[in-house]
Scaffold this active site. Structure first.
Site, short mmCIF file in Angstrom:
data_model
loop_
_atom_site.label_atom_id
_atom_site.label_comp_id
_atom_site.label_asym_id
_atom_site.label_seq_id
_atom_site.Cartn_x
_atom_site.Cartn_y
_atom_site.Cartn_z
N VAL A 136 0.84 -1.20 0.00
CA VAL A 136 0.00 0.00 0.00
C VAL A 136 0.87 1.25 0.00
O VAL A 136 0.62 2.20 -0.74
CB VAL A 136 -0.94 0.01 1.22
N GLY A 190 7.94 3.89 3.05
CA GLY A 190 8.68 5.12 3.35
C GLY A 190 9.57 4.90 4.54
O GLY A 190 9.90 3.77 4.90
N GLY A 191 9.96 6.02 5.19
CA GLY A 191 10.85 5.93 6.34
C GLY A 191 10.24 5.18 7.50
O GLY A 191 10.95 4.64 8.35
N PHE A 192 8.90 5.11 7.56
CA PHE A 192 8.20 4.42 8.64
C PHE A 192 8.23 2.91 8.47
O PHE A 192 7.93 2.16 9.39
CB PHE A 192 6.74 4.88 8.68
N GLY A 193 8.55 2.42 7.25
CA GLY A 193 8.49 1.00 6.95
C GLY A 193 7.65 0.76 5.71
O GLY A 193 7.50 1.65 4.86
N VAL A 201 3.84 -0.88 4.33
CA VAL A 201 2.50 -1.32 4.70
C VAL A 201 1.92 -2.18 3.58
O VAL A 201 1.95 -1.78 2.41
CB VAL A 201 1.56 -0.13 4.99
N LYS A 220 1.95 -3.68 8.80
CA LYS A 220 3.07 -2.74 8.74
C LYS A 220 4.36 -3.47 9.12
O LYS A 220 4.48 -4.03 10.21
CB LYS A 220 2.82 -1.57 9.70
N ASP A 248 1.87 13.39 15.34
CA ASP A 248 1.97 13.54 13.89
C ASP A 248 0.57 13.68 13.28
O ASP A 248 0.23 13.01 12.30
CB ASP A 248 2.71 12.35 13.27
#
EC number: 2.7.11.1
Length: 323
Positions: free
Chosen positions: A46, A49-52, A54, A69, A168
């Site tokens: 989906v 990015g830097g967050f991982g 998904v 995630k 955030d």
């Protein structure tokens, strides 16, 4: 939002150098549950990015849509403890927020890999994030914006009551159910445990961050959240954020690009006060004249009369904060 072309979860199982992580994390977690691959059907990516990364997956037993995630351990900066096991703080925060509240994404399960964690969450359908919603429809009329904004306030208040601060708040972290206009707050990867003392770390979105962080790298959780709510409300009624550069943030250079009501404009200005102690509390926002008007959210398929908010229940007292 960055998109990726990964087609499977094969890379999740690849080992990586873990020498820099606490020894406790390297120990296998003994849990009595089925392996991930036997419980969930892997789908497409989906977002990444830097967050991982998904993934759009589904539960094999009943076909329930889920979002998974994948977070590499080497990317985790904040850790917490859950049942004696060190896990990303994001999992702890999601556990602290009860699932009975519909305005926050629901954690279903989590798994530990040698090099990563898999966080399994609900995947509501049909939805689009508020960024895409505004991009498609343009600036929201004030009735729609009010209904959406009230739901965000409810989600923030619920998190506060659970001892969590999101850190955030932005349009990309809000999912809009296109059938009924209900919102869900997602992505607690930048969140923290709520406290009354100063925070000196921040991993949220720069253009939503308050001037005290940009200038001094310190802030209080509640007043910084109110600042981000002001940015969000401006984004809703104008179709774009008010600040792009640090200088615009620290000088609070607001440009009201089209006509909106005096009450809405005043609320935005109040939330975006330069001094944290001059900003309203969450309950003061709920009680603001603009928020008290009757609202009707117009979704893609129907008109939804939003529920009346009981301002006397579940209230969280917040003292004035100053640096």
């Amino acid at each position: 939002m960055l998109l990726s072309k990964f087609g499977s979860l094969a890379h999740i199982c690849n080992p990586s150098n873990m020498e820099h992580l606490p020894v406790k994390i390297l120990q296998p977690v003994k849990v009595d549950k089925e392996p991930f691959e036997k419980v969930y059907q892997v789908g497409s990516v989906v977002a990444s990015g830097g967050f991982g990364t998904v993934y759009s997956d589904s539960r094999i037993a009943d076909g329930q849509p889920v979002a998974v995630k994948h977070v590499a351990k080497e990317r985790v900066t904040e850790w917490g403890t859950l049942n004696g096991v060190m896990v990303p703080l994001e999992i702890v925060l999601l556990k602290k927020v009860p699932t009975a509240f519909r305005g926050v994404i629901n954690l279903l399960d989590w798994y530990e890999r040698p090099d990563a964690f898999l966080i399994v969450m609900e995947r509501p359908e049909p939805v689009k994030d508020l960024f895409d919603y505004i991009t498609e429809k343009g600036p929201l009329d004030e009735d729609t914006a009010r209904g959406f904004f009230r739901q965000v306030l409810e989600a923030v208040r619920h998190c506060y009551n659970c001892g969590v601060v999101h850190r955030d708040i932005k349009d990309e972290n809000l999912l809009v159910d296109t059938r009924n206009g209900e919102l869900k707050l997602i992505d607690f990867g930048s969140g923290a445990l709520l406290k009354d003392t100063v925070y000196t770390d921040f991993d949220g979105t720069r253009v939503y961050s308050p001037p005290e962080w940009v200038r001094y790298h310190r802030y209080h959780g509640r007043s910084a959240t109110v600042w981000s709510l002001g940015v969000l409300l401006y984004d809703m009624v104008y179709g774009d954020i008010p600040f792009e550069q640090d200088e615009e943030i620290v000088r609070v250079r607001l440009c009201f690009r089209r006509r909106i009501s005096t009450e809405c404009q005043q609320l935005i200005k109040w939330c975006l006060s330069l001094r944290p102690s001059d900003r309203p509390t969450l309950e003061q926002i709920f009680d603001h004249p603009w928020m008290c008007k009757c609202d009707l959210v117009k979704s893609e398929d129907c008109d939804l009369r939003l529920r009346t908010i009981d301002n006397d229940s579940s209230s969280t007292s917040s003292s004035n904060e100053s640096l």
